[in-house]
Design a protein around this motif. Structure first.
Motif, PDB file in Angstrom:
ATOM      1  N   GLY A   1       2.937   2.147  -2.175  1.00 50.39           N
ATOM      2  CA  GLY A   1       3.053   2.670  -3.533  1.00 50.39           C
ATOM      3  C   GLY A   1       4.254   2.078  -4.266  1.00 50.39           C
ATOM      4  O   GLY A   1       4.749   2.645  -5.235  1.00 50.39           O
ATOM      5  N   LYS A   2       4.681   0.919  -3.818  1.00 52.38           N
ATOM      6  CA  LYS A   2       5.904   0.313  -4.358  1.00 52.38           C
ATOM      7  C   LYS A   2       5.781  -0.055  -5.832  1.00 52.38           C
ATOM      8  O   LYS A   2       6.655   0.290  -6.632  1.00 52.38           O
ATOM      9  CB  LYS A   2       6.240  -0.926  -3.509  1.00 52.38           C
ATOM     10  CG  LYS A   2       7.526  -1.619  -3.887  1.00 52.38           C
ATOM     11  CD  LYS A   2       7.843  -2.719  -2.905  1.00 52.38           C
ATOM     12  CE  LYS A   2       6.675  -3.628  -2.644  1.00 52.38           C
ATOM     13  NZ  LYS A   2       6.123  -4.286  -3.854  1.00 52.38           N
ATOM     14  N   THR A   3       4.694  -0.730  -6.175  1.00 46.91           N
ATOM     15  CA  THR A   3       4.538  -1.171  -7.564  1.00 46.91           C
ATOM     16  C   THR A   3       4.362   0.040  -8.498  1.00 46.91           C
ATOM     17  O   THR A   3       5.000   0.118  -9.549  1.00 46.91           O
ATOM     18  CB  THR A   3       3.346  -2.144  -7.678  1.00 46.91           C
ATOM     19  OG1 THR A   3       3.600  -3.248  -6.793  1.00 46.91           O
ATOM     20  CG2 THR A   3       3.181  -2.667  -9.090  1.00 46.91           C
ATOM     21  N   THR A   4       3.547   0.980  -8.075  1.00 45.59           N
ATOM     22  CA  THR A   4       3.359   2.202  -8.860  1.00 45.59           C
ATOM     23  C   THR A   4       4.694   2.915  -9.058  1.00 45.59           C
ATOM     24  O   THR A   4       5.020   3.360 -10.162  1.00 45.59           O
ATOM     25  CB  THR A   4       2.382   3.154  -8.112  1.00 45.59           C
ATOM     26  OG1 THR A   4       1.223   2.424  -7.755  1.00 45.59           O
ATOM     27  CG2 THR A   4       2.008   4.336  -8.960  1.00 45.59           C
TER      28      THR A   4
ATOM     29  N   ARG B   1       1.062 -10.014  -2.799  1.00 42.63           N
ATOM     30  CA  ARG B   1      -0.111  -9.146  -2.877  1.00 42.63           C
ATOM     31  C   ARG B   1      -0.918  -9.543  -4.103  1.00 42.63           C
ATOM     32  O   ARG B   1      -0.384  -9.571  -5.214  1.00 42.63           O
ATOM     33  CB  ARG B   1       0.298  -7.669  -2.982  1.00 42.63           C
ATOM     34  CG  ARG B   1      -0.945  -6.768  -3.078  1.00 42.63           C
ATOM     35  CD  ARG B   1      -0.635  -5.319  -2.769  1.00 42.63           C
ATOM     36  NE  ARG B   1       0.212  -4.652  -3.729  1.00 42.63           N
ATOM     37  CZ  ARG B   1      -0.199  -4.179  -4.898  1.00 42.63           C
ATOM     38  NH1 ARG B   1      -1.450  -4.333  -5.277  1.00 42.63           N
ATOM     39  NH2 ARG B   1       0.642  -3.577  -5.696  1.00 42.63           N
TER      40      ARG B   1
ATOM     41  N   GLY C   1       6.944  10.916  -4.690  1.00 45.60           N
ATOM     42  CA  GLY C   1       5.778  10.628  -5.524  1.00 45.60           C
ATOM     43  C   GLY C   1       4.789  11.770  -5.396  1.00 45.60           C
ATOM     44  O   GLY C   1       4.437  12.164  -4.294  1.00 45.60           O
TER      45      GLY C   1
ATOM     46  N   GLU D   1      -0.677   9.770  -8.839  1.00 41.49           N
ATOM     47  CA  GLU D   1      -0.814   8.361  -9.223  1.00 41.49           C
ATOM     48  C   GLU D   1      -0.302   8.088 -10.634  1.00 41.49           C
ATOM     49  O   GLU D   1      -0.023   6.955 -10.990  1.00 41.49           O
ATOM     50  CB  GLU D   1      -2.285   7.958  -9.122  1.00 41.49           C
ATOM     51  CG  GLU D   1      -2.808   8.075  -7.698  1.00 41.49           C
ATOM     52  CD  GLU D   1      -4.168   7.424  -7.518  1.00 41.49           C
ATOM     53  OE1 GLU D   1      -4.205   6.191  -7.383  1.00 41.49           O
ATOM     54  OE2 GLU D   1      -5.162   8.160  -7.533  1.00 41.49           O
TER      55      GLU D   1
ATOM     56  N   LYS E   1       3.080   9.947  -2.184  1.00 37.28           N
ATOM     57  CA  LYS E   1       1.856  10.677  -1.813  1.00 37.28           C
ATOM     58  C   LYS E   1       2.143  12.049  -1.212  1.00 37.28           C
ATOM     59  O   LYS E   1       1.439  12.513  -0.335  1.00 37.28           O
ATOM     60  CB  LYS E   1       0.985   9.811  -0.888  1.00 37.28           C
ATOM     61  CG  LYS E   1       0.770   8.410  -1.487  1.00 37.28           C
ATOM     62  CD  LYS E   1      -0.109   7.502  -0.689  1.00 37.28           C
ATOM     63  CE  LYS E   1       0.064   6.061  -1.169  1.00 37.28           C
ATOM     64  NZ  LYS E   1      -0.715   5.078  -0.463  1.00 37.28           N
TER      65      LYS E   1
ATOM     66  N   GLY F   1       0.795  -1.223   0.000  1.00 37.04           N
ATOM     67  CA  GLY F   1       0.000   0.000   0.000  1.00 37.04           C
ATOM     68  C   GLY F   1       0.826   1.271   0.000  1.00 37.04           C
ATOM     69  O   GLY F   1       0.298   2.361  -0.169  1.00 37.04           O
TER      70      GLY F   1
ATOM     71  N   ASP G   1       1.744  14.562  -2.822  1.00 39.01           N
ATOM     72  CA  ASP G   1       0.714  15.423  -3.407  1.00 39.01           C
ATOM     73  C   ASP G   1      -0.484  15.540  -2.461  1.00 39.01           C
ATOM     74  O   ASP G   1      -1.338  16.385  -2.637  1.00 39.01           O
ATOM     75  CB  ASP G   1       0.257  14.865  -4.766  1.00 39.01           C
ATOM     76  CG  ASP G   1      -0.149  13.390  -4.671  1.00 39.01           C
ATOM     77  OD1 ASP G   1       0.623  12.598  -4.086  1.00 39.01           O
ATOM     78  OD2 ASP G   1      -1.225  13.031  -5.173  1.00 39.01           O
TER      79      ASP G   1
HETATM   80  P1  GDP Z   1       2.136  -1.311  -3.206  1.00 39.61           P
HETATM   81  O1  GDP Z   1       1.240  -2.254  -2.450  1.00 39.61           O
HETATM   82  O2  GDP Z   1       3.146  -0.704  -2.320  1.00 39.61           O
HETATM   83  O3  GDP Z   1       2.716  -1.902  -4.434  1.00 39.61           O
HETATM   84  O4  GDP Z   1       1.199  -0.072  -3.616  1.00 39.61           O
HETATM   85  P2  GDP Z   1       0.628   0.425  -5.009  1.00 39.61           P
HETATM   86  O5  GDP Z   1       1.729   0.733  -5.946  1.00 39.61           O
HETATM   87  O6  GDP Z   1      -0.412  -0.500  -5.504  1.00 39.61           O
HETATM   88  O7  GDP Z   1      -0.017   1.815  -4.545  1.00 39.61           O
HETATM   89  C1  GDP Z   1      -1.068   1.888  -3.603  1.00 39.61           C
HETATM   90  C2  GDP Z   1      -1.965   3.067  -3.964  1.00 39.61           C
HETATM   91  O8  GDP Z   1      -1.279   4.287  -3.768  1.00 39.61           O
HETATM   92  C3  GDP Z   1      -2.394   3.066  -5.407  1.00 39.61           C
HETATM   93  O9  GDP Z   1      -3.759   3.461  -5.482  1.00 39.61           O
HETATM   94  C4  GDP Z   1      -1.506   4.110  -6.065  1.00 39.61           C
HETATM   95  O10 GDP Z   1      -2.099   4.731  -7.177  1.00 39.61           O
HETATM   96  C5  GDP Z   1      -1.343   5.095  -4.931  1.00 39.61           C
HETATM   97  N1  GDP Z   1      -0.115   5.910  -5.032  1.00 39.61           N
HETATM   98  C6  GDP Z   1       1.160   5.486  -5.165  1.00 39.61           C
HETATM   99  N2  GDP Z   1       2.022   6.526  -5.194  1.00 39.61           N
HETATM  100  C7  GDP Z   1       1.266   7.647  -5.078  1.00 39.61           C
HETATM  101  C8  GDP Z   1       1.578   9.064  -5.019  1.00 39.61           C
HETATM  102  O11 GDP Z   1       2.728   9.520  -5.071  1.00 39.61           O
HETATM  103  N3  GDP Z   1       0.510   9.903  -4.887  1.00 39.61           N
HETATM  104  C9  GDP Z   1      -0.784   9.448  -4.807  1.00 39.61           C
HETATM  105  N4  GDP Z   1      -1.747  10.351  -4.673  1.00 39.61           N
HETATM  106  N5  GDP Z   1      -1.090   8.144  -4.840  1.00 39.61           N
HETATM  107  C10 GDP Z   1      -0.089   7.251  -4.981  1.00 39.61           C
END
Ligand code: GDP
Length: 297
Positions: free
Chosen positions: A113-116, A142, A275, A278, A250, A111, A252
């Motif tokens: 934001g690792k994959t993103t 996940r 970051g 999204e 996040k 959660g 932003d």
């Molecule tokens: P993971 O479980 O760590 O791989 O998390 P995800 O990459 O799936 O990200 C979790 C949520 O956070 C997703 O809805 C992303 O779009 C959101 N997210 C990731 N980075 C950012 C960011 O810099 N800003 C915002 N607003 N959302 C982000």
């Protein structure tokens, strides 16, 4: 907006001292009391707050009245300098291997934001550094993380190395590095598994991936909205696996700022990127001086 509360409070404090032609020890003391409150309210680590206040106070008391800036302005400059130092001073660049492929491990809790961020970073590597990155889907725990990375890869027109979820992440990483060598990818970006909590198995798995080929970078992705939790997570990952840098996501959102201001001091590892949304182009290098200016207005 991020840092809103902190910026407002610090700017208010600064207004009071700005025009002063003479700054007494009492003025500095009062100002630092307000700065201290503002930082604590922004969820900055207590030890970090204490050291920061001490440093600024020491410097502020000894300011040079002969300088071109007014004493009030000098105090503000000291706060700005120390905030910049606190966040790492210089912008910290990505370290590339001189024997490609460069291996970058992306680690973090679910959660964050690792994959993103893995997708965003690949985009930066291609656009700004002219690299040919290979994305590696090694987050097998996940649900849908592998698919998520594949979708991002498609969107970016970048290749994703995936072997499903029934195979160990270590094996995926091993084969991916081999594949990258054969296909002449100069950067391998491994999206490792995240979990809800830090546990022994996760850390062991990350260490095993680390042991395959010493990574050039291990980036910890943390959510800036989680404040001191993000700092604790960074400390744990750093102690258990060793990280080389942090990506704060996040920013932003309306994060208070505690993570951004504490992580460097607590872990001694730089924040490399932030970051800012999204979308795949929402990843920016972290500039401590610009951030300090933004906070102080
Ligand atoms: P993971 O479980 O760590 O791989 O998390 P995800 O990459 O799936 O990200 C979790 C949520 O956070 C997703 O809805 C992303 O779009 C959101 N997210 C990731 N980075 C950012 C960011 O810099 N800003 C915002 N607003 N959302 C982000």
């Amino acid at each position: 907006m991020a840092f809103e509360g902190l910026a407002e409070r610090l700017q208010g404090t600064i207004q009071k001292i700005k025009g002063k032609g003479k700054v007494s020890e009492q003025d500095v003391k009062e100002m630092m009391r307000e700065v201290r409150f503002a930082l604590i309210e922004a969820d900055v680590n207590l030890k970090v707050v204490k050291e920061f206040v001490k440093k600024v106070s020491e410097r502020a008391v000894g300011i040079d009245v002969m300088k071109s800036l007014t004493p009030g302005q000098q105090v503000i400059k000291i706060v700005q300098d120390e905030l910049t130092t606190l966040m790492g001073g210089e912008q910290s660049p990505i370290k590339f291997s001189n024997r490609p492929p460069t291996v970058i491990m992306m680690v973090g809790l679910q959660g964050a934001g690792k994959t993103t961020t893995t997708g965003k970073l690949a985009n930066v590597l291609r656009k700004k550094y002219n690299k040919k990155p290979l994305l590696v889907a090694a987050d097998v725990y996940r649900p849908a993380a592998v698919q998520q990375l594949q979708t991002l890869g498609k969107q970016l027109s970048l290749p994703v190395f995936a072997l499903g979820t029934d195979i160990s992440p270590v094996e995926i990483a091993r084969q991916a590095i081999e594949h990258a060598k054969e296909e002449h990818h100069d950067v391998v970006l491994i999206d490792t598994a995240g979990r809800l909590h830090i546990d022994e198995q996760l850390m062991q798995e990350l260490k095993d991936i680390r042991a395959l080929k010493e990574p050039d970078e291990v980036f910890l992705v943390v959510d800036s909205m989680t404040g001191q939790d993000a700092v604790n997570v960074a400390q744990s990952f750093n102690e258990a696996v060793g990280i080389t840098g942090v990506v704060l996501t996040k920013l932003d959102g309306d994060t208070r700022g505690g993570a951004a201001l504490s992580i460097r001091a607590v872990t001694e590892k730089p924040i490399k990127f932030v970051g800012m949304g999204e979308k795949m182009d929402a990843l920016e290098p972290f500039y401590p001086d610009r951030m300090a200016s933004r906070i102080l207005g």
